[in-house]
Design a protein around this motif. Structure first.
Motif, PDB file in Angstrom:
ATOM      1  N   THR A  10      18.591  10.106   1.269  1.00 44.84           N
ATOM      2  CA  THR A  10      17.989  11.266   1.916  1.00 44.84           C
ATOM      3  C   THR A  10      17.055  11.931   0.929  1.00 44.84           C
ATOM      4  O   THR A  10      17.471  12.381  -0.127  1.00 44.84           O
ATOM      5  CB  THR A  10      19.069  12.252   2.402  1.00 44.84           C
ATOM      6  N   LEU A  11      15.779  11.953   1.269  1.00 46.36           N
ATOM      7  CA  LEU A  11      14.753  12.524   0.401  1.00 46.36           C
ATOM      8  C   LEU A  11      14.044  13.637   1.143  1.00 46.36           C
ATOM      9  O   LEU A  11      13.825  13.577   2.344  1.00 46.36           O
ATOM     10  CB  LEU A  11      13.737  11.447   0.013  1.00 46.36           C
ATOM     11  N   ASP A  12      13.647  14.669   0.386  1.00 47.84           N
ATOM     12  CA  ASP A  12      12.863  15.727   1.002  1.00 47.84           C
ATOM     13  C   ASP A  12      11.390  15.336   0.963  1.00 47.84           C
ATOM     14  O   ASP A  12      11.019  14.266   0.490  1.00 47.84           O
ATOM     15  CB  ASP A  12      13.121  17.079   0.341  1.00 47.84           C
ATOM     16  N   SER A  13      10.508  16.213   1.428  1.00 46.20           N
ATOM     17  CA  SER A  13       9.084  15.890   1.509  1.00 46.20           C
ATOM     18  C   SER A  13       8.429  15.738   0.150  1.00 46.20           C
ATOM     19  O   SER A  13       7.329  15.218   0.040  1.00 46.20           O
ATOM     20  CB  SER A  13       8.351  16.950   2.321  1.00 46.20           C
TER      21      SER A  13
ATOM     22  N   ALA B 211       4.990   7.609   6.033  1.00 43.33           N
ATOM     23  CA  ALA B 211       5.674   6.398   6.501  1.00 43.33           C
ATOM     24  C   ALA B 211       6.612   5.851   5.427  1.00 43.33           C
ATOM     25  O   ALA B 211       7.737   5.426   5.729  1.00 43.33           O
ATOM     26  CB  ALA B 211       4.647   5.339   6.895  1.00 43.33           C
ATOM     27  N   ALA B 212       6.177   5.878   4.178  1.00 42.40           N
ATOM     28  CA  ALA B 212       7.002   5.373   3.080  1.00 42.40           C
ATOM     29  C   ALA B 212       8.258   6.221   2.919  1.00 42.40           C
ATOM     30  O   ALA B 212       9.365   5.683   2.775  1.00 42.40           O
ATOM     31  CB  ALA B 212       6.198   5.360   1.781  1.00 42.40           C
ATOM     32  N   LEU B 213       8.101   7.541   2.943  1.00 39.33           N
ATOM     33  CA  LEU B 213       9.263   8.416   2.791  1.00 39.33           C
ATOM     34  C   LEU B 213      10.228   8.257   3.966  1.00 39.33           C
ATOM     35  O   LEU B 213      11.450   8.305   3.781  1.00 39.33           O
ATOM     36  CB  LEU B 213       8.828   9.866   2.635  1.00 39.33           C
ATOM     37  N   ALA B 214       9.706   8.038   5.167  1.00 38.29           N
ATOM     38  CA  ALA B 214      10.574   7.821   6.321  1.00 38.29           C
ATOM     39  C   ALA B 214      11.398   6.547   6.127  1.00 38.29           C
ATOM     40  O   ALA B 214      12.605   6.530   6.406  1.00 38.29           O
ATOM     41  CB  ALA B 214       9.746   7.738   7.605  1.00 38.29           C
ATOM     42  N   LYS B 215      10.756   5.493   5.628  1.00 39.22           N
ATOM     43  CA  LYS B 215      11.480   4.241   5.380  1.00 39.22           C
ATOM     44  C   LYS B 215      12.514   4.419   4.277  1.00 39.22           C
ATOM     45  O   LYS B 215      13.618   3.885   4.359  1.00 39.22           O
ATOM     46  CB  LYS B 215      10.507   3.120   5.007  1.00 39.22           C
ATOM     47  N   LEU B 216      12.165   5.161   3.254  1.00 38.80           N
ATOM     48  CA  LEU B 216      13.115   5.395   2.166  1.00 38.80           C
ATOM     49  C   LEU B 216      14.306   6.222   2.637  1.00 38.80           C
ATOM     50  O   LEU B 216      15.434   6.004   2.207  1.00 38.80           O
ATOM     51  CB  LEU B 216      12.424   6.064   0.976  1.00 38.80           C
TER      52      LEU B 216
ATOM     53  N   ARG C 164       0.830  -1.207   0.000  1.00 35.14           N
ATOM     54  CA  ARG C 164       0.000   0.000   0.000  1.00 35.14           C
ATOM     55  C   ARG C 164       0.867   1.261   0.000  1.00 35.14           C
ATOM     56  O   ARG C 164       0.561   2.223  -0.697  1.00 35.14           O
ATOM     57  CB  ARG C 164      -0.940  -0.017   1.198  1.00 35.14           C
ATOM     58  N   GLN C 165       1.948   1.259   0.779  1.00 34.98           N
ATOM     59  CA  GLN C 165       2.858   2.404   0.778  1.00 34.98           C
ATOM     60  C   GLN C 165       3.517   2.549  -0.588  1.00 34.98           C
ATOM     61  O   GLN C 165       3.675   3.650  -1.104  1.00 34.98           O
ATOM     62  CB  GLN C 165       3.933   2.251   1.861  1.00 34.98           C
ATOM     63  N   ARG C 166       3.911   1.417  -1.176  1.00 35.61           N
ATOM     64  CA  ARG C 166       4.516   1.451  -2.503  1.00 35.61           C
ATOM     65  C   ARG C 166       3.536   2.034  -3.515  1.00 35.61           C
ATOM     66  O   ARG C 166       3.893   2.853  -4.350  1.00 35.61           O
ATOM     67  CB  ARG C 166       4.968   0.056  -2.914  1.00 35.61           C
ATOM     68  N   ALA C 167       2.265   1.640  -3.423  1.00 36.57           N
ATOM     69  CA  ALA C 167       1.248   2.168  -4.340  1.00 36.57           C
ATOM     70  C   ALA C 167       1.121   3.673  -4.187  1.00 36.57           C
ATOM     71  O   ALA C 167       1.046   4.401  -5.180  1.00 36.57           O
ATOM     72  CB  ALA C 167      -0.099   1.484  -4.089  1.00 36.57           C
ATOM     73  N   VAL C 168       1.110   4.165  -2.964  1.00 38.41           N
ATOM     74  CA  VAL C 168       1.003   5.608  -2.727  1.00 38.41           C
ATOM     75  C   VAL C 168       2.208   6.333  -3.329  1.00 38.41           C
ATOM     76  O   VAL C 168       2.054   7.346  -4.008  1.00 38.41           O
ATOM     77  CB  VAL C 168       0.859   5.923  -1.219  1.00 38.41           C
TER      78      VAL C 168
END
Length: 173
Positions: free
Chosen positions: A165-168, A153-158, A118-122
């Motif tokens: 390191t990814l921004d918002s 949650a997905a961005l935090a895991k990434l 589901r996170q991947r889909a988002v």
């Protein structure tokens, strides 16, 4: 006039785009093709209703994503997961090869594939398909708040994955 007039044209016009999305959400071409086949079969069976929808492609995209997520839920325990994705790089003084960007992109996609379905889909719908939170919520059949929390949650895991390191906005920082 047949009930399925226009379906062939719709299929040819939307297959490439939906296939790319399905591959990104499913993580492999075979699962993507299976999900698309199911989605287009359902769309064909209900073509009069689908073609009358405001956005028929969005309608079919929702079927595809739900098919993938449903399949993943049913087969989650059987899914193979990568074990070594460390991808260590050389010293900071090393010459950057032209392949470095490809390797980095591969590392990022592997990290995306490790996310729960589901996170991947988002992530795919937001950053690959460039859909709004509202459109993603409609595709996944959930609220905008759920989309926001899944994306967060997905961005935090990434961010945690192998020093990415990814921004918002999902861009490298």
């Amino acid at each position: 006039m047949a009930e399925t007039d226009g379906f062939d044209e719709f299929f040819r016009a939307t297959w490439p785009r939906l296939f790319r999305t399905a591959c990104a959400v499913a993580g492999d071409a075979a699962s993507a093709e299976d999900a698309l086949q199911q989605a287009y079969a359902r769309a064909y069976a209900s073509w009069r209703r689908v073609s009358a929808a405001e956005h028929p492609e969005a309608y079919v995209r929702r079927i595809v994503v739900n098919e993938i997520l449903g399949t993943r839920r049913r087969a989650w325990w059987r899914r193979e997961r990568p074990t070594d994705l460390s991808g260590e790089t050389g010293p900071a003084t090393a010459v950057v090869s032209p392949e470095a960007a490809i390797v980095e992109r591969d590392r990022l996609w592997r990290a995306v594939l490790e996310l729960p379905p589901r996170q991947r889909a988002v992530v795919v719908l937001r950053y690959y398909e460039d859909l709004s939170e509202e459109e993603i919520a409609g595709t996944l059949g959930c609220s905008r708040g759920t989309v926001k929390s899944q994306a967060s949650a997905a961005l935090a895991k990434l961010r945690q994955h192998a020093g990415l390191t990814l921004d918002s906005n999902g861009e490298r920082a």
